[in-house]
Design an enzyme around this catalytic site. Structure first.
Site, PDB file in Angstrom:
ATOM      1  N   LYS A 100      49.081  38.759  31.741  1.00  0.00           N
ATOM      2  CA  LYS A 100      47.743  38.899  32.313  1.00  0.00           C
ATOM      3  C   LYS A 100      47.336  37.599  32.960  1.00  0.00           C
ATOM      4  CE  LYS A 100      43.925  41.051  33.115  1.00  0.00           C
ATOM      5  NZ  LYS A 100      44.183  40.702  34.537  1.00  0.00           N
ATOM      6  N   GLN A 121      47.143  29.918  31.156  1.00  0.00           N
ATOM      7  CA  GLN A 121      46.678  31.282  30.906  1.00  0.00           C
ATOM      8  C   GLN A 121      47.129  31.798  29.529  1.00  0.00           C
ATOM      9  OE1 GLN A 121      45.179  32.595  34.090  1.00  0.00           O
ATOM     10  NE2 GLN A 121      44.017  33.877  32.674  1.00  0.00           N
ATOM     11  N   LYS A 136      50.618  34.202  35.951  1.00  0.00           N
ATOM     12  CA  LYS A 136      49.854  33.858  37.154  1.00  0.00           C
ATOM     13  C   LYS A 136      50.740  34.144  38.352  1.00  0.00           C
ATOM     14  CE  LYS A 136      45.746  32.098  38.034  1.00  0.00           C
ATOM     15  NZ  LYS A 136      44.557  32.099  37.151  1.00  0.00           N
ATOM     16  N   GLY A 175      42.124  38.694  40.262  1.00  0.00           N
ATOM     17  CA  GLY A 175      41.890  37.740  41.341  1.00  0.00           C
ATOM     18  C   GLY A 175      41.954  36.295  40.872  1.00  0.00           C
ATOM     19  N   ASP A 176      41.865  35.399  41.828  1.00  0.00           N
ATOM     20  CA  ASP A 176      41.732  33.957  41.611  1.00  0.00           C
ATOM     21  C   ASP A 176      41.285  33.431  42.979  1.00  0.00           C
ATOM     22  OD1 ASP A 176      42.483  31.847  39.374  1.00  0.00           O
ATOM     23  OD2 ASP A 176      43.143  30.942  41.233  1.00  0.00           O
ATOM     24  N   THR A 220      33.302  34.828  34.996  1.00  0.00           N
ATOM     25  CA  THR A 220      33.836  33.475  34.842  1.00  0.00           C
ATOM     26  C   THR A 220      32.703  32.448  34.918  1.00  0.00           C
ATOM     27  OG1 THR A 220      35.810  34.287  35.944  1.00  0.00           O
ATOM     28  CG2 THR A 220      35.690  31.917  35.557  1.00  0.00           C
ATOM     29  N   ASN A 251      33.453  32.626  43.800  1.00  0.00           N
ATOM     30  CA  ASN A 251      32.955  33.501  42.756  1.00  0.00           C
ATOM     31  C   ASN A 251      32.455  32.761  41.505  1.00  0.00           C
ATOM     32  OD1 ASN A 251      32.805  36.215  41.976  1.00  0.00           O
ATOM     33  ND2 ASN A 251      34.470  35.820  40.544  1.00  0.00           N
TER      34      ASN A 251
HETATM   35  N1  GLU Z   1      42.193  34.021  37.574  1.00  0.00           N
HETATM   36  C1  GLU Z   1      41.298  34.134  36.471  1.00  0.00           C
HETATM   37  C2  GLU Z   1      41.604  33.051  35.460  1.00  0.00           C
HETATM   38  O1  GLU Z   1      41.921  31.942  35.854  1.00  0.00           O
HETATM   39  C3  GLU Z   1      41.208  35.532  35.894  1.00  0.00           C
HETATM   40  C4  GLU Z   1      42.448  36.147  35.385  1.00  0.00           C
HETATM   41  C5  GLU Z   1      42.314  37.604  34.973  1.00  0.00           C
HETATM   42  O2  GLU Z   1      41.206  38.131  34.947  1.00  0.00           O
HETATM   43  O3  GLU Z   1      43.361  38.195  34.697  1.00  0.00           O
HETATM   44  O4  GLU Z   1      41.515  33.207  34.276  1.00  0.00           O
END
Ligand code: GLU
Length: 455
Positions: A100, A121, A136, A175-176, A220, A251
């Site tokens: 994830k 992550q 990621k 997303g990111d 976030t 965001n």
């Molecule tokens: N990219 C976001 C993070 O840095 C969200 C990752 C997600 O929701 O899977 O955590």
């Protein structure tokens, strides 16, 4: 910007060989080295208490991704020219749940950046306590200045390879930077077409009309503010009447501004790669959203349309005096000099909305000065935690209200704060949220790895 490794949380002898292997195997990956160094620098006391983790080679294994996927992404631009980008998905650890983590589309993307993000992550997701592994992905594609049709074609080409590695029980992207609702729509559409499955649980951050969860967009930024609120509460303080400095205008920044404002603070800054704006009257969120989300324009536009704001080209947004800082732009954006300016101006708390935005020397300076400091893997975990809520709703075909989801997010951020705070206390590094978050997360990952055998 690349940070140099420092003596902040120096490595104990017991973990040095693991770091040496990382350096030897990944010599050209400074961001990845930095992220690993930060974790290794804080968990030696856990290994002392748990020799079985050393015996089972938990560290040697956790720094090596389970799988690394790199692929060609060819597409044709509006002028009919062939373009080639590189796609990545680093499936770092599935010990706690399906892989994830988000996808980042930005010209700076390379293997080092995706690996650092994937590594972070694992621990961030462990802190949420929600059964999600770490991954990621992304590409060096730059959506800025591209037409809708170009973005769509790129997303379709990207997914024509990535789809085979995904699935609700396998790997669930989101997303990111550079990947928002628009890109997620195109990526999800391509996956659905190729696989002939409307598999809601294989992507999070979806539109709320087609499987997305309330509060995922806000999560976030809201979460980073909730975390800061928890830290301040320990000192009997709050957001009420504070000046808040925020970097970025994506965001995370937008919803950190919104939540800080709702809590009675004045958010006075926002930035992008061209410079920053200061608005002593408080950032007008509707105007910022119009410029950044609708027009996809530059931040200078905000100052052009708002009398109380001024635009500063280049320079550092951290020169602006604030009580609370929420760096929400990108990795290594806040230098030691920036930390010194903030400290000189009396900053009370720093909560990382982005992933690893403060260089190690800056973090060390904040901690030395007694500033409350929340590392991204704890402070910005609200995004991925709400992604896990989206997965739950998809699996049970339920839809929760905005209010219920926000309450759940607040509870999760409070639990993460408690876990990091307690772990720091337990290991005699009270108040060090970097160590506390790493220790709490590592223990969850290590225990699961031990139970599941050498695999
Ligand atoms: N990219 C976001 C993070 O840095 C969200 C990752 C997600 O929701 O899977 O955590």
């Amino acid at each position: 910007m690349t940070a140099t490794l420092t003596d902040f949380h120096p490595l104990a002898e017991s973990v040095q060989p693991v770091f040496d292997t990382v350096l030897a195997r990944s010599p050209h990956e400074p961001e990845f080295q930095q992220a690993v160094h930060e974790v290794l620098g804080t968990i030696a006391p856990v290994l002392e208490k748990h020799p079985e983790y050393v015996e089972a080679g938990i560290l040697d294994r956790v720094v090596e991704p389970e799988r690394q996927i790199m692929f060609r992404v060819p597409w044709v631009d509006d002028a009919g020219r062939l373009q080639v980008n590189r796609g990545y998905r680093i499936q770092f650890s599935s010990v706690l749940g399906p892989y994830k983590g988000g996808l980042r589309f930005h010209p700076s993307v390379n293997l080092s950046i995706i690996k650092f993000l994937g590594f972070e992550q694992i621990f961030k997701n462990a802190l949420t306590g929600q059964g999600i592994g770490g991954a990621k992905g992304g590409s060096d594609f730059d959506p800025h200045g591209r037409s809708e049709a170009e973005v769509m074609r790129f997303c379709q080409s990207f997914m024509s390879e990535l789809y085979r590695h995904l699935g609700e029980h396998t790997d669930v992207p989101a997303g990111d930077i550079g990947v928002g609702g628009r890109e997620i729509g195109y990526l999800f559409g391509a996956y659905r077409k190729i696989t002939n499955r409307h598999e809601s649980g294989m992507f999070t951050g979806k539109g709320t009309g087609w499987g997305g969860a309330e509060v995922r967009t806000e999560a976030t930024g809201y979460g980073a503010v909730f975390f800061a609120q928890e830290m301040l509460a320990v000192r009997g303080d709050s957001f009420e009447g504070k000046r808040v400095g925020i970097s970025g205008s994506g965001n995370v920044a937008i919803y950190a501004i919104q939540k800080a404002t709702q809590l009675g603070a004045t958010a006075v800054t926002a930035s992008d790669s061209s410079g920053y704006v200061v608005d002593d009257a408080g950032i007008d969120l509707e105007l910022l959203r119009q410029i950044k989300e609708v027009e996809r324009g530059r931040i200078v536009e905000y100052a052009n349309r708002r009398a109380s704001a001024r635009f500063v080209e280049g320079g550092s947004v951290w020169d602006v005096p604030v009580d609370i800082a929420v760096p929400s732009a990108t990795q290594n954006e806040l230098s030691l000099a920036d930390a010194e300016s903030l400290i000189g101006n009396g900053v009370l708390a720093v909560s990382e909305g982005a992933n690893m935005p403060c260089v190690p020397d800056a973090v060390a300076a904040f901690q030395r000065a007694g500033v409350l400091f929340a590392p991204g893997k704890a402070a910005n975990a609200g995004g991925v935690a709400t992604s896990a809520l989206e997965m739950s709703q998809n699996a049970s075909r339920q839809r929760w209200t905005f209010g219920d989801s926000e309450n759940k997010l607040r509870e999760i951020m409070s639990d993460i704060h408690r876990a990091a705070f307690d772990a720091a206390e337990k290991y005699d590094v009270g108040g060090d949220y970097v160590a506390g978050a790493n220790i709490a997360a590592f223990q969850r990952v290590a225990a699961a790895m031990l139970a599941q055998g050498v695999i």
